[in-house]
Write a protein that holds these residues in place. Structure first.
Motif, PDB file in Angstrom:
ATOM      1  N   HIS A 110     -31.724  74.931  14.324  1.00 28.21           N
ATOM      2  CA  HIS A 110     -32.500  74.007  13.576  1.00 28.21           C
ATOM      3  C   HIS A 110     -32.071  73.373  12.447  1.00 28.21           C
ATOM      4  CE1 HIS A 110     -35.878  72.944  16.586  1.00 28.21           C
ATOM      5  NE2 HIS A 110     -35.820  74.354  16.744  1.00 28.21           N
ATOM      6  N   TYR A 111     -31.535  74.434  11.515  1.00 21.02           N
ATOM      7  CA  TYR A 111     -31.082  74.225  10.250  1.00 21.02           C
ATOM      8  C   TYR A 111     -29.937  73.220  10.148  1.00 21.02           C
ATOM      9  CZ  TYR A 111     -28.887  75.172   5.474  1.00 21.02           C
ATOM     10  OH  TYR A 111     -28.362  74.966   4.348  1.00 21.02           O
ATOM     11  N   ASN A 112     -29.064  73.686  11.115  1.00 22.42           N
ATOM     12  CA  ASN A 112     -27.725  72.939  11.320  1.00 22.42           C
ATOM     13  C   ASN A 112     -28.120  71.524  11.991  1.00 22.42           C
ATOM     14  OD1 ASN A 112     -25.982  74.723   9.989  1.00 22.42           O
ATOM     15  ND2 ASN A 112     -25.646  75.902  11.966  1.00 22.42           N
ATOM     16  N   ASN A 113     -28.844  71.418  12.728  1.00 20.20           N
ATOM     17  CA  ASN A 113     -29.149  70.270  13.637  1.00 20.20           C
ATOM     18  C   ASN A 113     -30.325  69.853  13.555  1.00 20.20           C
ATOM     19  OD1 ASN A 113     -26.401  70.109  14.945  1.00 20.20           O
ATOM     20  ND2 ASN A 113     -26.877  72.198  15.711  1.00 20.20           N
ATOM     21  N   PRO A 114     -30.965  69.554  12.393  1.00 19.51           N
ATOM     22  CA  PRO A 114     -32.499  69.266  12.245  1.00 19.51           C
ATOM     23  C   PRO A 114     -33.036  68.129  13.271  1.00 19.51           C
ATOM     24  CG  PRO A 114     -31.425  68.457  10.338  1.00 19.51           C
ATOM     25  CD  PRO A 114     -30.385  69.351  11.010  1.00 19.51           C
ATOM     26  N   ARG A 115     -34.093  68.310  14.050  1.00 17.76           N
ATOM     27  CA  ARG A 115     -34.539  67.412  14.908  1.00 17.76           C
ATOM     28  C   ARG A 115     -35.568  66.545  14.118  1.00 17.76           C
ATOM     29  NH1 ARG A 115     -32.093  71.817  16.494  1.00 17.76           N
ATOM     30  NH2 ARG A 115     -32.747  72.712  18.649  1.00 17.76           N
ATOM     31  N   ASN A 116     -35.306  65.152  14.194  1.00 19.68           N
ATOM     32  CA  ASN A 116     -36.220  64.193  13.760  1.00 19.68           C
ATOM     33  C   ASN A 116     -36.415  64.418  12.202  1.00 19.68           C
ATOM     34  OD1 ASN A 116     -36.991  63.799  16.782  1.00 19.68           O
ATOM     35  ND2 ASN A 116     -37.999  65.776  16.561  1.00 19.68           N
ATOM     36  N   MET A 117     -35.393  64.678  11.743  1.00 23.90           N
ATOM     37  CA  MET A 117     -35.218  64.519  10.313  1.00 23.90           C
ATOM     38  C   MET A 117     -35.400  63.207   9.721  1.00 23.90           C
ATOM     39  SD  MET A 117     -33.331  64.595   7.144  1.00 23.90           S
ATOM     40  CE  MET A 117     -31.981  64.813   7.546  1.00 23.90           C
ATOM     41  N   GLY A 118     -36.372  62.861   8.765  1.00 25.73           N
ATOM     42  CA  GLY A 118     -36.460  61.399   8.302  1.00 25.73           C
ATOM     43  C   GLY A 118     -37.887  61.162   7.876  1.00 25.73           C
ATOM     44  N   SER A 119     -38.154  59.900   7.971  1.00 27.52           N
ATOM     45  CA  SER A 119     -39.517  59.292   7.340  1.00 27.52           C
ATOM     46  C   SER A 119     -40.002  57.998   7.797  1.00 27.52           C
ATOM     47  CB  SER A 119     -39.295  59.178   5.809  1.00 27.52           C
ATOM     48  OG  SER A 119     -39.101  60.366   4.947  1.00 27.52           O
ATOM     49  N   PHE A 120     -41.153  57.658   8.153  1.00 29.93           N
ATOM     50  CA  PHE A 120     -41.711  56.461   8.456  1.00 29.93           C
ATOM     51  C   PHE A 120     -42.170  56.027   7.268  1.00 29.93           C
ATOM     52  CE2 PHE A 120     -42.669  59.226  12.402  1.00 29.93           C
ATOM     53  CZ  PHE A 120     -41.871  58.308  13.388  1.00 29.93           C
ATOM     54  N   LYS A 121     -42.642  54.694   7.304  1.00 27.46           N
ATOM     55  CA  LYS A 121     -43.214  54.234   6.116  1.00 27.46           C
ATOM     56  C   LYS A 121     -44.743  54.624   6.328  1.00 27.46           C
ATOM     57  CE  LYS A 121     -40.899  50.022   4.775  1.00 27.46           C
ATOM     58  NZ  LYS A 121     -39.930  49.423   5.888  1.00 27.46           N
TER      59      LYS A 121
END
Lengths: 404, 137
Positions: B10-21
């Motif tokens: 998970h650290y190396n390939n984080p799932r769904n990393m990011g943001s919505f408005k």
């Protein structure tokens, strides 16, 4: 270049192969007890110990009789604090130290406090240095000991020991210096520094683990210590127990090498450290140096990387051995008390990484570390909600966090 | 500390990393933790007709905190709002083989899920008025 890379030389150092070579005969052929006075096996071992003692005394400008061997700097610090307090309890019951000492001193002081001794923990400035005037002002007619480290193990900051030594002498108070991180790396002269006791250890200077020393002044003043370990009266009665001759010999060889190579080695490690510092700090925004810009050990670099957590960062560069001031990496689950004492916020203390450049660090390893650190910090910042908020112009200090 | 392979993944390939408005319709945002404690999680859900169709996270914290929130986003997708509220920190501990000293990371992830769900519900009730879990004073 081989992986993993060792960049944690404040924690410990590898034995120099020349040290191991010097030690080997003392395990098998020259195995005698250095306290055996009536046969050649004992004499041979004693000769090895005497020579080591001389090298060690020479390095710090002391007399060989003033070196007491112990199991390491922790024992030396304990012996200095507890031994002095016990021996001089008729004279007073007050000890002065700083809030950024190694745990060997802080916890020994805390243990003394439980027995009724009064301890003053002096603050340090933003760079980690104690103000000699604070030391002077803290001295009372009950003060029997001042204990201040030469160089800090986390941030490498070097204290103004000679100035404090003058004050201690003037006031007639004994002065102990935990020089574990300094001896062998920077010139140390007990006469010039004006210290009466000094702790240091072999494994920080490419010698073996399990052997350290306490310098105990014999003249002007003659320091007396109550022993913590009773027995055969070894080490002038201050530390009984058969000497681990191979370790003592290794310690002596390590010190001999440091004495010979320090001028060249300190320049080399400092150049590598400076390159590491410039390479990382020049490529990333919002990174902060912890400690003193110049009054610092040549191999030390301690940096806080805003918006990323230290343990996560270590995980991202796991092929490089480093350490962090993050709570997650400590047994106490508190961020570094040293960084907190400098006034570094908890958030930045959690984000700190300590690099320790040493004798065997290569320029290739430094370049590799710079590159990997930059990538790991960027990777984690991309993942960091704090970085995102900061980029949006939100002042994180004004946010009402739910402290848990 | 030795991490489990799942945490490392998970650290190396984080799932769904990011943001919505945050003000986007159907988005609920939960921000929990504090920088001085060494971990802050932001977890966001996007709800359409009571089903979480997407989730995103950003985390400041150790590897276990990152993995806990990354895993949470995986689990949230496809669940209804009610089902999402049933996710327990113990399930995260089990899935990631977290050691005792890292259990608080899973607790924080559960808190983040709850905060995001609450934010979504609050927004749904007040029809689009934005309110954040952590707001600048």
């Amino acid at each position: 270049m081989k992986l993993p890379i060792y960049m944690d030389n404040h924690s410990t150092t590898p034995c120099d192969p020349r040290v191991v070579d010097a030690m080997l005969p003392y395990f098998t052929e020259k195995f005698g007890n250095s306290a055996s006075r009536n046969h050649s096996f004992g004499w041979e071992a004693e000769e090895g110990v005497d020579q080591a003692r001389k090298h060690i005394a020479n390095l710090i400008n002391a007399d060989a009789k003033e070196i007491v061997f112990t199991s390491g700097a922790t024992e030396s610090d304990n012996l200095a604090l507890k031994g002095v307090v016990e021996m001089y309890k008729e004279k007073g019951d007050h000890v002065i130290t700083t809030s950024t000492e190694h745990r060997a001193v802080i916890d020994a002081a805390k243990s003394l406090e439980k027995k009724g001794v009064k301890v003053t923990y002096l603050p340090v400035d933003k760079a980690g240095r104690v103000d000699p005037d604070d030391v002077r002002n803290a001295i009372t007619d009950k003060t029997i000991l001042i204990s201040i480290m030469l160089a800090n193990n986390e941030i490498g900051t070097i204290h103004p020991i000679a100035e404090i030594g003058k004050i201690a002498k003037e006031k007639g108070v004994l002065f102990h210096c935990d020089a574990t991180q300094g001896v062998g790396k920077i010139p140390v002269d007990v006469q010039q520094l004006g210290v009466d006791l000094m702790a240091f250890t072999a494994h920080k200077i490419y010698g073996p683990k399990g052997i350290g020393a306490l310098y105990v002044r014999r003249k002007a003043p003659r320091v007396r210590l109550a022993p913590m370990i009773d027995g055969g009266g070894h080490e002038r009665g201050m530390r009984s127990g058969t000497l681990p001759v191979p370790l003592v010999v290794g310690f002596g060889k390590a010190v001999e090498l440091c004495a010979q190579e320090m001028p060249e080695e300190s320049v080399r490690t400092m150049a590598l450290r400076d390159r590491l510092q410039d390479g990382i700090m020049g490529a990333l925004e919002e990174v902060y140096l912890n400690g003193h810009e110049t009054e610092r050990l040549p191999g030390n670099l301690n940096i806080s990387f805003a918006y990323v957590e230290g343990e996560a960062l270590l995980m991202g560069v796991k092929e490089i051995a480093l350490s962090s001031g993050s709570a997650c990496t400590s047994a106490t689950l508190e961020p570094s008390y040293v960084l907190r004492a400098l006034g570094v916020g908890s958030d930045l203390a959690h984000s700190s990484i300590r690099f320790g450049v040493g004798r065997f660090t290569t320029p290739e390893e430094v370049e590799y570390t710079i590159d990997r650190m930059i990538k790991a910090v960027n990777h984690l910042r991309e993942m960091s909600p704090l970085y995102e908020m900061a980029k949006e112009g939100i002042d994180l200090k004004t946010v009402q966090w739910a402290v848990h | 500390m030795a991490y489990s392979e799942k945490v490392i993944d998970h650290y190396n390939n984080p799932r769904n990393m990011g943001s919505f408005k945050k003000d986007e319709e159907g988005v609920g945002t939960g921000i929990v933790g504090a920088p001085e404690c060494g971990d802050v999680m932001k977890l966001q859900i996007k709800v359409e007709e009571d089903t979480i169709v997407d989730a995103k996270f950003k985390t400041f914290g150790c590897g276990s905190a990152i993995a806990s929130s990354s895993l949470a986003t995986e689990w949230l997708k496809g669940k209804t709002v009610d089902e999402a509220g049933q996710i327990k920190n113990t399930e995260i501990v089990q899935e990631l083989n977290l050691p005792p000293v890292k259990i608080h990371c899973s607790v924080l992830a559960e808190d983040a899920i709850k905060a995001a769900l609450n934010d979504y519900k609050k927004k749904a009730d007040t029809e689009g008025e934005t309110e954040e879990a952590a707001t600048p004073a």
